[in-house]
Design an enzyme around this catalytic site. Structure first.
Site, PDB file in Angstrom:
ATOM      1  N   ARG A  87      45.815   8.334   0.100  1.00 41.34           N
ATOM      2  CA  ARG A  87      45.651   7.254  -1.104  1.00 41.34           C
ATOM      3  C   ARG A  87      44.851   6.459  -0.799  1.00 41.34           C
ATOM      4  O   ARG A  87      45.166   5.491  -0.004  1.00 41.34           O
ATOM      5  CB  ARG A  87      47.061   6.894  -1.736  1.00 41.34           C
ATOM      6  CG  ARG A  87      47.043   6.085  -2.952  1.00 41.34           C
ATOM      7  CD  ARG A  87      47.947   5.448  -3.607  1.00 41.34           C
ATOM      8  NE  ARG A  87      47.780   4.542  -4.566  1.00 41.34           N
ATOM      9  CZ  ARG A  87      48.193   3.270  -4.924  1.00 41.34           C
ATOM     10  NH1 ARG A  87      49.132   3.034  -4.143  1.00 41.34           N
ATOM     11  NH2 ARG A  87      47.836   2.574  -5.865  1.00 41.34           N
ATOM     12  N   HIS A 131      42.065  -0.545  -8.946  1.00 43.40           N
ATOM     13  CA  HIS A 131      43.022  -1.202  -7.969  1.00 43.40           C
ATOM     14  C   HIS A 131      42.640  -2.407  -7.860  1.00 43.40           C
ATOM     15  O   HIS A 131      41.991  -2.917  -6.692  1.00 43.40           O
ATOM     16  CB  HIS A 131      43.052  -0.413  -6.762  1.00 43.40           C
ATOM     17  CG  HIS A 131      44.406  -0.867  -5.820  1.00 43.40           C
ATOM     18  ND1 HIS A 131      45.238   0.010  -5.514  1.00 43.40           N
ATOM     19  CD2 HIS A 131      44.638  -2.217  -5.000  1.00 43.40           C
ATOM     20  CE1 HIS A 131      46.158  -0.698  -4.562  1.00 43.40           C
ATOM     21  NE2 HIS A 131      45.935  -1.905  -4.736  1.00 43.40           N
ATOM     22  N   GLU A 146      49.275  -0.935 -10.528  1.00 48.87           N
ATOM     23  CA  GLU A 146      49.885  -2.074 -10.855  1.00 48.87           C
ATOM     24  C   GLU A 146      49.275  -2.815 -12.043  1.00 48.87           C
ATOM     25  O   GLU A 146      48.793  -4.103 -11.961  1.00 48.87           O
ATOM     26  CB  GLU A 146      50.072  -3.277  -9.712  1.00 48.87           C
ATOM     27  CG  GLU A 146      50.921  -2.694  -8.540  1.00 48.87           C
ATOM     28  CD  GLU A 146      51.345  -3.495  -7.600  1.00 48.87           C
ATOM     29  OE1 GLU A 146      50.745  -4.770  -7.437  1.00 48.87           O
ATOM     30  OE2 GLU A 146      52.162  -3.031  -6.674  1.00 48.87           O
ATOM     31  N   ASN A 149      55.408   1.675  -6.956  1.00 47.66           N
ATOM     32  CA  ASN A 149      55.227   0.564  -5.809  1.00 47.66           C
ATOM     33  C   ASN A 149      56.468  -0.126  -5.708  1.00 47.66           C
ATOM     34  O   ASN A 149      56.484  -0.879  -6.866  1.00 47.66           O
ATOM     35  CB  ASN A 149      54.226  -0.159  -6.036  1.00 47.66           C
ATOM     36  CG  ASN A 149      52.680   0.467  -5.955  1.00 47.66           C
ATOM     37  OD1 ASN A 149      52.455   1.715  -5.756  1.00 47.66           O
ATOM     38  ND2 ASN A 149      51.586  -0.452  -6.088  1.00 47.66           N
ATOM     39  N   TYR A 184      59.053  -2.631  -3.064  1.00 47.73           N
ATOM     40  CA  TYR A 184      59.314  -3.158  -1.858  1.00 47.73           C
ATOM     41  C   TYR A 184      60.730  -3.835  -1.674  1.00 47.73           C
ATOM     42  O   TYR A 184      61.254  -3.874  -0.540  1.00 47.73           O
ATOM     43  CB  TYR A 184      57.915  -4.145  -1.697  1.00 47.73           C
ATOM     44  CG  TYR A 184      56.778  -3.603  -1.595  1.00 47.73           C
ATOM     45  CD1 TYR A 184      56.240  -3.492  -0.126  1.00 47.73           C
ATOM     46  CD2 TYR A 184      56.107  -3.529  -2.660  1.00 47.73           C
ATOM     47  CE1 TYR A 184      54.975  -2.852  -0.075  1.00 47.73           C
ATOM     48  CE2 TYR A 184      54.658  -2.813  -2.326  1.00 47.73           C
ATOM     49  CZ  TYR A 184      54.125  -2.506  -1.161  1.00 47.73           C
ATOM     50  OH  TYR A 184      52.950  -1.826  -0.895  1.00 47.73           O
ATOM     51  N   GLU A 225      53.545   3.268  -3.009  1.00 48.21           N
ATOM     52  CA  GLU A 225      53.771   2.028  -1.938  1.00 48.21           C
ATOM     53  C   GLU A 225      55.319   1.849  -1.400  1.00 48.21           C
ATOM     54  O   GLU A 225      56.062   1.633  -2.609  1.00 48.21           O
ATOM     55  CB  GLU A 225      52.995   0.937  -2.704  1.00 48.21           C
ATOM     56  CG  GLU A 225      51.522   1.249  -2.455  1.00 48.21           C
ATOM     57  CD  GLU A 225      50.744  -0.208  -2.903  1.00 48.21           C
ATOM     58  OE1 GLU A 225      51.356  -1.181  -2.707  1.00 48.21           O
ATOM     59  OE2 GLU A 225      49.851   0.023  -3.587  1.00 48.21           O
TER      60      GLU A 225
HETATM   61  C1  NOJ Z   1      50.741  -3.829  -4.216  1.00 51.00           C
HETATM   62  C2  NOJ Z   1      49.388  -3.472  -4.249  1.00 51.00           C
HETATM   63  O1  NOJ Z   1      49.291  -2.504  -4.695  1.00 51.00           O
HETATM   64  C3  NOJ Z   1      48.596  -3.734  -2.819  1.00 51.00           C
HETATM   65  O2  NOJ Z   1      47.147  -3.945  -3.135  1.00 51.00           O
HETATM   66  C4  NOJ Z   1      49.178  -4.906  -2.040  1.00 51.00           C
HETATM   67  O3  NOJ Z   1      48.474  -5.163  -0.798  1.00 51.00           O
HETATM   68  C5  NOJ Z   1      50.846  -4.438  -1.782  1.00 51.00           C
HETATM   69  N1  NOJ Z   1      51.405  -4.201  -3.023  1.00 51.00           N
HETATM   70  C6  NOJ Z   1      51.516  -5.348  -0.917  1.00 51.00           C
HETATM   71  O4  NOJ Z   1      51.575  -6.474  -1.463  1.00 51.00           O
END
Ligand code: NOJ
Length: 495
Positions: free
Chosen positions: A111, A157, A202, A335, A337, A402
């Site tokens: 990607r 992006h 995002e 995405n 985390y 992500e």
């Molecule tokens: C989301 C973003 O899409 C990416 O650009 C960023 O580096 C990562 N999260 C980590 O923060």
């Protein structure tokens, strides 16, 4: 709190029910135990990057200036180490090395994103297309194809051409056609080599973090921005559908970012606040794109906090627009985390912003493992919960676009914490697939390599591969996690 499907409906009146309930209760919860199942044979694995964060060559071969070139050159005080992506990982000159790393990992997909200003320097297709920029992406796609690696491409992006003078773009609806023209160009040039297209990465971050800080109308512009992005997405989706899908056979989706939000207490207000957080962050986009309109909770709350003599700060879709935007996701990109504890914030008072409309406070459980970023805690069960919520709410296939672990650079190649993160988060993906029957069809790590992490500059590292940013040749070295991810991809199992 969100209940897992596996905890639902035990039939206590039958022996079978008792037996099943016993098995369910005996099974240890969450990720203390690593799931031993194999990933389904059609499950896709990949690694992600984005243009500004890795390419460098910021002004080479006719590339136009992008907003991040501008920000980092004019005033870099908001960047932790005052750096820029001028050279970044130098991927513009290192396509072969990047592909060798992907090949070594054994990914099915790569990607990456297209830098709009590299192929359309002024942002406006009618004002010229930059052939060397086009060739760069064509070469990348051809080489990937030769190595049997498929492409997932993000059209936008975060890196708008500076000529489109953010924030006019996405605030003024007349600019929407510039995005759609650019997307059409991308489909025309590259579409026969791309299986998954992402219209926006995002967008919630674009319309809040950035806009709320710099706009003169916070609490209004963020909603207008989203309204326009949703329309851009829908127009692009139907354009692909009518003009490209038959030949190119790709899928079009959007990437939304969210933590899992756990209520901080069992107080009804906190439970409501945690739900509100998901609706304001994910539902803001996914509700319109799946059902045709914003979540009712958003409409009511923003109306409530708008002065009575004004119309709501949340724009309305016309009936025609509702049918345009509804049903325009072939997949949801997620995405994800971390996880937070959410409680209801006290009444926001008169001043209106997106944050105050949302009205929540975030905290973290002290037992959760901390990372080098203040918002980032390791909470593997959060991934399973958000996958369940998305699946139940939208019933659209999900791709984790992500997920990955952050460190401030040390320890350098021995990234055991990252391996633990991948193992426990992926185990929750397996739980979601096999126990909860969530329709999650792919997983992409963030990131293939260390790169320029926006306002954190080069101080925070998410890469599987280490990149030496002090060396002009930007040498790459595999961290320990490379061997781990490679093994998972090869065996399709975690244990
Ligand atoms: C989301 C973003 O899409 C990416 O650009 C960023 O580096 C990562 N999260 C980590 O923060």
């Amino acid at each position: 709190m969100y209940a897992f499907k596996k905890f639902k409906c035990p039939d206590y009146n039958s022996n079978l029910g008792l037996f099943l309930s016993a098995i369910i209760l005996l099974k240890p919860s969450f990720a203390d135990n690593i799931n031993g199942e194999s990933f389904p044979s059609n499950f896709i694995f990949g690694a992600s990057t984005s243009a500004y964060q890795i390419e460098g060559a910021w002004n080479e071969d006719g590339k136009g200036e992008g907003v991040w070139d501008h920000i980092t050159h004019v005033s870099n005080i908001s960047i932790a180490d005052r750096s820029s992506g001028d050279v970044a990982c130098d991927s513009y000159h290192k396509v072969d090395e990047d592909i060798a790393m992907l090949k070594h990992l054994g990914v099915d997909y790569y990607r990456f994103s297209i830098a709009w200003s590299r192929i359309v320097p002024n942002g406006n297709v009618s004002q010229g297309v930059n052939l060397p920029g086009v060739m760069y992406y064509l070469r990348l796609l051809e080489k990937l194809e030769r190595e049997n690696i498929s492409a997932m491409v993000t059209i936008f992006h975060y890196d708008l051409p500076q000529a489109l003078s953010f924030p006019t773009m996405f605030i003024d609806e007349n600019y929407n056609s510039l995005y759609v023209d650019y997307a059409r160009l991308a489909f025309l040039l590259f579409g026969n080599k791309v299986k998954y297209w992402i219209t926006f990465n995002e967008p919630q971050g674009v319309c809040t973090s950035f806009l709320e800080k710099y706009s003169t109308k916070p609490g209004t512009d963020s909603y207008t921005c989203t309204h326009n992005i949703i329309k851009c997405h829908a127009m692009t989706y139907w354009m692909y559908d009518s003009d490209f899908r038959d030949d190119q056979k790709g899928q079009v989706g959007i990437v939304l970012n969210t933590n899992w939000d756990e209520p901080a207490s069992q107080d009804a207000k906190d439970i409501e606040a945690a739900k509100r957080k998901l609706l304001f962050e994910v539902g803001w986009y996914a509700h319109p794109l799946v059902f045709g309109d914003y979540p009712d909770e958003m409409k009511t709350r923003i109306r409530l906090y708008t002065f009575p003599w004004e119309s709501s700060r949340l724009p309305k879709f016309t009936d025609e627009e509702k049918s345009l935007i509804k049903g325009t996701l072939d997949f949801i990109g997620l995405n994800h985390y971390s996880t937070s504890l959410v409680s209801d914030a006290p009444d926001p008072g008169l001043f209106r912003t997106y944050e105050k409309d949302l009205g929540i406070l975030k905290t973290y459980d002290p037992s959760w493992e901390k990372t080098s970023l203040d918002w980032f805690y390791v909470v593997p069960f959060g991934l399973r919960k958000i996958l369940n919520w998305l699946d139940e709410t939208y019933k659209v296939p999900i791709i984790i676009t992500e997920n990955g672990y952050v460190e401030d650079g040390s320890p350098f190649l021995d990234d055991d914490r990252r391996i633990n993160y991948y193992q426990t988060y992926l185990s929750n993906v397996l739980d979601a697939i096999y126990i909860d029957h969530v329709n999650v069809i792919g997983y992409f790590t963030w990131s293939l390599m260390d790169n320029w992490e926006w306002t954190s500059g080069y101080t925070q590292k998410f890469g599987l591969y280490y990149v030496n940013f002090s060396s002009p040749t930007r040498d790459r070295l595999p961290k320990k996690s490379v061997a781990y991810y490679k093994k998972v991809l090869k065996t399709r199992r975690l244990v």
